[in-house]
Scaffold this motif. Structure first.
Motif, mmCIF file in Angstrom:
data_model
loop_
_atom_site.group_PDB
_atom_site.id
_atom_site.type_symbol
_atom_site.label_atom_id
_atom_site.label_comp_id
_atom_site.label_asym_id
_atom_site.label_seq_id
_atom_site.Cartn_x
_atom_site.Cartn_y
_atom_site.Cartn_z
ATOM 1 N N UNK A 35 0.840 -1.194 0.000
ATOM 2 C CA UNK A 35 0.000 0.000 0.000
ATOM 3 C C UNK A 35 0.876 1.246 0.000
ATOM 4 N N UNK A 36 1.734 1.385 1.015
ATOM 5 C CA UNK A 36 2.610 2.561 1.098
ATOM 6 C C UNK A 36 4.055 2.113 1.243
ATOM 7 N N UNK A 37 4.928 2.744 0.476
ATOM 8 C CA UNK A 37 6.375 2.533 0.568
ATOM 9 C C UNK A 37 6.997 3.860 0.962
ATOM 10 N N UNK A 79 12.854 3.371 -12.108
ATOM 11 C CA UNK A 79 11.553 3.514 -12.732
ATOM 12 C C UNK A 79 10.485 2.554 -12.225
ATOM 13 N N UNK A 80 10.857 1.630 -11.336
ATOM 14 C CA UNK A 80 9.898 0.670 -10.800
ATOM 15 C C UNK A 80 9.096 1.336 -9.683
ATOM 16 N N UNK A 81 7.835 1.072 -9.635
ATOM 17 C CA UNK A 81 6.983 1.599 -8.555
ATOM 18 C C UNK A 81 6.921 0.537 -7.464
ATOM 19 N N UNK A 82 7.217 0.926 -6.225
ATOM 20 C CA UNK A 82 7.335 -0.028 -5.128
ATOM 21 C C UNK A 82 6.054 -0.205 -4.327
ATOM 22 N N UNK A 83 5.003 0.514 -4.650
ATOM 23 C CA UNK A 83 3.744 0.396 -3.943
ATOM 24 C C UNK A 83 2.701 1.318 -4.537
ATOM 25 N N UNK A 84 1.491 1.254 -4.004
ATOM 26 C CA UNK A 84 0.417 2.128 -4.474
ATOM 27 C C UNK A 84 0.731 3.591 -4.193
ATOM 28 N N UNK A 115 8.671 8.744 -9.619
ATOM 29 C CA UNK A 115 7.231 8.588 -9.544
ATOM 30 C C UNK A 115 6.657 8.703 -8.142
ATOM 31 N N UNK A 116 7.433 9.274 -7.219
ATOM 32 C CA UNK A 116 6.955 9.366 -5.840
ATOM 33 C C UNK A 116 5.727 10.266 -5.731
ATOM 34 N N UNK A 117 4.896 9.965 -4.763
ATOM 35 C CA UNK A 117 3.697 10.753 -4.517
ATOM 36 C C UNK A 117 3.979 11.950 -3.622
ATOM 37 N N UNK A 118 5.105 11.932 -2.956
ATOM 38 C CA UNK A 118 5.495 13.047 -2.107
ATOM 39 C C UNK A 118 6.904 12.853 -1.601
#
Length: 142
Positions: A35-37, A79-84, A115-118
């Motif tokens: 869910x969160x990384x 470039x890999x996304x580690x979570x939602x 691609x981080x969300x914050x």
């Protein structure tokens, strides 16, 4: 993950633990179960103190399987996304990530995650990022 109420987990990693957690998430293909990384003081883009692969310092921290800039280890994570939801916590005075005098790898802070969300920047050292940001880490995973 099997004992999680939601079937998803949250991951918080500090320093090399953050990059190793990211590697395991990638290797196991379980990013959709995270869910969160939260990467705290990670060197996702490498450490200038390790040099640039293959002209790098060969230690257990650096080299092909470590944190040399452009190492195969880090290239596999790029470039890999580690979570939602993905967040980084970093500092511009981190005595490990910024030990060469710069925190930037090709113009981007090494602790930033693509691609981080914050991202959150604190004026504290490497180990202070781990201990002094606990409330923020908790806020990011809830």
């Amino acid at each position: 993950m099997a004992s999680s109420c939601t079937g998803k987990i949250d991951v918080i990693g500090h320093s090399m633990g953050a990059t190793l957690a990211a590697q395991q998430i990638t290797k196991l293909g379980v990013h959709n179960q995270v869910d969160a990384f939260v990467g705290v003081a990670g060197a996702f883009r490498g450490l200038l103190s390790c040099g640039v692969y293959p002209w790098n310092v060969i230690t257990s921290t650096c080299g092909a399987y470590g944190l040399s800039v452009g190492s195969p280890f880090l290239d596999d994570l790029y470039g890999v996304r580690f979570g939602s939801r993905v967040y980084s916590i970093k500092s511009n005075i981190d005595q490990i990530v910024c030990s060469s005098g710069s925190c930037l790898i090709y113009g981007v802070h090494s602790s930033s995650i693509w691609g981080q969300d914050g991202t959150y920047t604190y004026a504290t050292g490497h180990f202070g990022l781990q201990t002094d940001t606990a409330a923020k880490q908790y806020d990011l995973i809830k």
